[in-house]
Design a protein around this motif. Structure first.
Motif, mmCIF file in Angstrom:
data_model
loop_
_atom_site.group_PDB
_atom_site.id
_atom_site.type_symbol
_atom_site.label_atom_id
_atom_site.label_comp_id
_atom_site.label_asym_id
_atom_site.label_seq_id
_atom_site.Cartn_x
_atom_site.Cartn_y
_atom_site.Cartn_z
ATOM 1 N N ARG A 14 0.767 -1.042 0.442
ATOM 2 C CA ARG A 14 0.622 -0.132 0.111
ATOM 3 C C ARG A 14 0.944 1.499 -0.007
ATOM 4 N N TYR A 15 0.015 1.730 -0.728
ATOM 5 C CA TYR A 15 0.522 3.430 -0.722
ATOM 6 C C TYR A 15 -0.395 4.263 -0.102
ATOM 7 N N GLY A 16 -0.478 4.707 1.384
ATOM 8 C CA GLY A 16 -1.443 4.863 2.119
ATOM 9 C C GLY A 16 -2.495 4.389 0.905
ATOM 10 N N ALA A 17 -3.418 5.679 1.114
ATOM 11 C CA ALA A 17 -4.726 4.785 0.381
ATOM 12 C C ALA A 17 -4.327 3.883 -0.711
ATOM 13 N N ILE A 18 -3.479 4.267 -1.332
ATOM 14 C CA ILE A 18 -3.725 2.933 -2.271
ATOM 15 C C ILE A 18 -2.664 1.581 -2.812
ATOM 16 N N ARG A 19 -3.863 0.582 -2.845
ATOM 17 C CA ARG A 19 -3.836 -0.832 -2.729
ATOM 18 C C ARG A 19 -2.687 -0.982 -4.315
ATOM 19 N N ALA A 20 -1.259 -0.838 -3.946
ATOM 20 C CA ALA A 20 -0.618 -1.186 -5.597
ATOM 21 C C ALA A 20 -0.311 -3.047 -5.667
ATOM 22 N N VAL A 21 -0.538 -3.522 -4.424
ATOM 23 C CA VAL A 21 -0.472 -4.961 -4.905
ATOM 24 C C VAL A 21 -1.732 -5.677 -4.133
ATOM 25 N N GLY A 38 2.922 -7.001 -17.134
ATOM 26 C CA GLY A 38 2.313 -6.346 -16.993
ATOM 27 C C GLY A 38 1.868 -5.176 -16.753
ATOM 28 N N ALA A 39 1.696 -4.508 -17.330
ATOM 29 C CA ALA A 39 1.059 -2.849 -17.919
ATOM 30 C C ALA A 39 1.284 -2.095 -16.791
ATOM 31 N N ASN A 40 1.821 -0.600 -17.367
ATOM 32 C CA ASN A 40 2.224 0.573 -16.578
ATOM 33 C C ASN A 40 1.357 0.450 -15.205
ATOM 34 N N GLY A 41 1.770 0.630 -14.335
ATOM 35 C CA GLY A 41 1.390 0.963 -12.411
ATOM 36 C C GLY A 41 0.178 -0.532 -12.792
ATOM 37 N N ALA A 42 1.254 -1.665 -12.853
ATOM 38 C CA ALA A 42 0.183 -2.692 -12.218
ATOM 39 C C ALA A 42 1.002 -3.549 -11.173
ATOM 40 N N GLY A 43 2.323 -3.305 -10.971
ATOM 41 C CA GLY A 43 2.318 -3.630 -8.874
ATOM 42 C C GLY A 43 3.473 -4.056 -9.049
ATOM 43 N N LYS A 44 4.273 -3.910 -10.663
ATOM 44 C CA LYS A 44 5.161 -4.930 -10.917
ATOM 45 C C LYS A 44 6.393 -4.069 -9.711
ATOM 46 N N THR A 45 7.072 -3.140 -9.572
ATOM 47 C CA THR A 45 7.728 -2.796 -8.988
ATOM 48 C C THR A 45 7.895 -2.515 -7.776
ATOM 49 N N SER A 46 6.204 -2.588 -7.390
ATOM 50 C CA SER A 46 6.024 -2.215 -5.712
ATOM 51 C C SER A 46 5.959 -3.796 -5.493
ATOM 52 N N THR A 47 6.170 -4.874 -5.712
ATOM 53 C CA THR A 47 6.236 -6.492 -5.774
ATOM 54 C C THR A 47 7.627 -6.377 -5.464
ATOM 55 N N LEU A 48 8.462 -5.832 -6.354
ATOM 56 C CA LEU A 48 9.995 -5.847 -6.462
ATOM 57 C C LEU A 48 10.637 -5.598 -5.098
ATOM 58 N N ARG A 49 10.500 -4.473 -4.261
ATOM 59 C CA ARG A 49 10.384 -3.211 -3.350
ATOM 60 C C ARG A 49 9.854 -3.831 -2.415
ATOM 61 N N ALA A 50 9.031 -4.667 -2.285
ATOM 62 C CA ALA A 50 9.241 -5.102 -1.122
ATOM 63 C C ALA A 50 9.567 -6.038 -1.342
ATOM 64 N N PRO A 86 17.461 -1.859 -10.113
ATOM 65 C CA PRO A 86 16.112 -1.157 -9.777
ATOM 66 C C PRO A 86 15.880 -0.938 -11.646
ATOM 67 N N GLU A 87 14.561 -0.234 -11.262
ATOM 68 C CA GLU A 87 14.183 0.522 -12.394
ATOM 69 C C GLU A 87 15.316 1.473 -12.023
ATOM 70 N N GLY A 88 15.735 1.723 -13.532
ATOM 71 C CA GLY A 88 16.400 3.052 -13.252
ATOM 72 C C GLY A 88 17.690 3.000 -13.057
ATOM 73 N N ASP A 163 14.260 -5.741 -12.227
ATOM 74 C CA ASP A 163 13.241 -4.288 -13.123
ATOM 75 C C ASP A 163 13.409 -3.431 -14.126
ATOM 76 N N GLU A 164 12.538 -3.761 -14.965
ATOM 77 C CA GLU A 164 12.964 -3.323 -16.021
ATOM 78 C C GLU A 164 13.923 -3.236 -17.692
ATOM 79 N N PRO A 165 14.807 -4.104 -17.460
ATOM 80 C CA PRO A 165 16.096 -3.845 -17.874
ATOM 81 C C PRO A 165 16.353 -3.978 -19.594
ATOM 82 N N GLU A 195 9.601 -7.198 -16.434
ATOM 83 C CA GLU A 195 9.553 -6.299 -18.469
ATOM 84 C C GLU A 195 8.083 -5.581 -19.120
ATOM 85 N N GLN A 196 8.451 -5.153 -19.378
ATOM 86 C CA GLN A 196 7.953 -3.916 -20.485
ATOM 87 C C GLN A 196 7.432 -4.696 -21.147
ATOM 88 N N ASN A 197 8.661 -5.631 -22.139
ATOM 89 C CA ASN A 197 8.215 -6.001 -23.560
ATOM 90 C C ASN A 197 8.622 -7.546 -23.393
HETATM 91 N N1 LIG Z 1 5.932 6.169 -4.010
HETATM 92 C C1 LIG Z 1 4.565 5.492 -4.595
HETATM 93 N N2 LIG Z 1 3.648 6.877 -3.725
HETATM 94 C C2 LIG Z 1 2.553 6.235 -4.604
HETATM 95 N N3 LIG Z 1 1.965 5.667 -4.706
HETATM 96 C C3 LIG Z 1 2.795 4.951 -6.037
HETATM 97 C C4 LIG Z 1 4.117 5.201 -5.271
HETATM 98 N N4 LIG Z 1 4.620 4.466 -6.265
HETATM 99 C C5 LIG Z 1 3.518 3.399 -6.941
HETATM 100 N N5 LIG Z 1 2.737 3.545 -6.975
HETATM 101 C C6 LIG Z 1 1.589 2.856 -7.696
HETATM 102 O O1 LIG Z 1 1.276 1.705 -7.244
HETATM 103 C C7 LIG Z 1 1.026 1.996 -8.856
HETATM 104 C C8 LIG Z 1 1.742 0.349 -8.579
HETATM 105 O O2 LIG Z 1 2.985 1.332 -9.054
HETATM 106 P P1 LIG Z 1 3.936 0.569 -9.889
HETATM 107 O O3 LIG Z 1 5.050 0.798 -9.938
HETATM 108 O O4 LIG Z 1 4.591 -0.996 -8.647
HETATM 109 O O5 LIG Z 1 4.016 -0.582 -11.001
HETATM 110 P P2 LIG Z 1 4.344 -0.931 -12.057
HETATM 111 O O6 LIG Z 1 4.206 -2.763 -12.934
HETATM 112 O O7 LIG Z 1 5.525 -1.650 -11.930
HETATM 113 O O8 LIG Z 1 4.892 -0.528 -13.853
HETATM 114 P P3 LIG Z 1 5.847 0.862 -14.316
HETATM 115 O O9 LIG Z 1 5.576 -0.409 -15.922
HETATM 116 O O10 LIG Z 1 5.421 1.930 -14.322
HETATM 117 O O11 LIG Z 1 7.317 0.636 -13.929
HETATM 118 C C9 LIG Z 1 0.622 2.683 -9.401
HETATM 119 O O12 LIG Z 1 -0.754 2.984 -9.274
HETATM 120 C C10 LIG Z 1 0.678 3.825 -9.123
HETATM 121 O O13 LIG Z 1 1.339 5.000 -9.095
#
Ligand SMILES: Nc1ncnc2c1ncn2[C@@H]1O[C@H](COP(=O)(O)OP(=O)(O)OP(=O)(O)O)[C@@H](O)[C@H]1O
Ligand SMILES: [Mg+2]
Length: 238
Positions: A14-21, A38-50, A86-88, A163-165, A195-197
């Motif tokens: 979670r990021y506050g009220a946002i449930r990313a995964v 998965g598409a942009n914003g699907a939660g991939k990076t959030s999964t890896l960060r956790a 990491p991404e970037g 993450d997204e090489p 990967e996006q690709n």
């Molecule tokens: N630091 C943050 N604070 C608030 N919301 C965030 C934060 N990081 C990500 N999110 C939100 O969490 C959701 C998942 O983001 P995440 O970065 O995990 O997606 P992703 O699958 O890696 O996307 P991408 O392909 O664009 O890298 C998105 O809705 C994003 O806006």
């Protein structure tokens, strides 16, 4: 069946009220090569960060190499063998290429083997050899990706997390990076690739998870997903 190297159960981020995964289950056995697409914003990076400890999971259980990762700081997870590019990329911009590579090996006590591995990495990536003494911040995006990958390999991880090489790289650079990833896999590295690709990701892995809005919607053999009409329409641009 032996215990998986990585076992993620019911992960929530979670990021506050946002449930990313939400309720993500994922496991990887030693030697497997697995992708999370998965598409942009699907939660991939959030999964890896956790997973790597850069953010705390809000729910669920993460186990790696027989240990619970609950409450374990990122540097200790790295010691256990969890290395992420990491991404970037995150190279140390003001340090030289050489210093960045040595930073990856900072826990090792076998300098000769480290030097030999650096030679091998420079052989794979001649770009880095030419810029060995220069600050990493001067490298192109593709070169920084190579450096970040080399640095992660020098930590001799048990699980390599990427993450997204391919992000932002020219096709020839992407090819170079993925050839190297494939070679590292052939040598027995366990891989979790985000990967996006999706086509590329499914080609270099054996198993895949599809993430949509924070949830796994599909998983299975990568080859089967490459042929799946829904996957093709949604992720492969067919
Ligand atoms: N630091 C943050 N604070 C608030 N919301 C965030 C934060 N990081 C990500 N999110 C939100 O969490 C959701 C998942 O983001 P995440 O970065 O995990 O997606 P992703 O699958 O890696 O996307 P991408 O392909 O664009 O890298 C998105 O809705 C994003 O806006
Ligand atoms: Mg991401």
């Amino acid at each position: 069946m032996t215990e998986p190297l990585l076992d993620i159960r019911n992960l929530g981020v979670r990021y506050g009220a946002i449930r990313a995964v939400k309720g993500l289950d994922l496991h990887i056995h030693a030697g497997e090569h697995v992708t999370l697409i998965g598409a942009n914003g699907a939660g991939k990076t959030s999964t890896l960060r956790a997973l790597t400890g850069l953010i705390a999971a809000s729910e669920g259980e993460l186990r790696f190499a027989g240990r619970s990762l609950h409450g374990m700081p990122a540097h200790q997870r790295l010691r256990l063998g969890l290395a992420m590019v990491p991404e970037g990329r995150g190279v140390f911009a003001r340090m030289s290429v050489e210093e960045n590579l040595h930073a990856g090996a900072y826990l090792r006590r076998d300098p000769d083997a480290v030097a030999a591995q650096i030679d091998e990495i420079l052989g794979w990536f001649p770009h880095l050899k030419r810029r060995f003494k220069q600050p990493a911040g001067l490298l192109s995006g593709g070169e920084q990706q190579m450096l970040a990958l080399g640095r992660a390999l020098l930590s001799q991880p048990r699980l390599l997390v990427l993450d997204e090489p391919s992000m932002g790289l020219a096709p020839t650079m992407v090819e170079r990076i993925f050839e190297t990833i494939a070679e590292v896999c052939r040598r027995g590295m366990t891989l979790l690739l985000v990967e996006q690709n999706a086509r590329l990701a499914l080609q270099v892995t054996e198993r895949a998870y599809v993430l949509d809005s924070g949830q796994v919607t599909l998983s299975g053999q990568s080859r089967a997903l490459l042929d799946d009409p829904q996957v093709r329409a949604a992720y492969l641009g067919d």
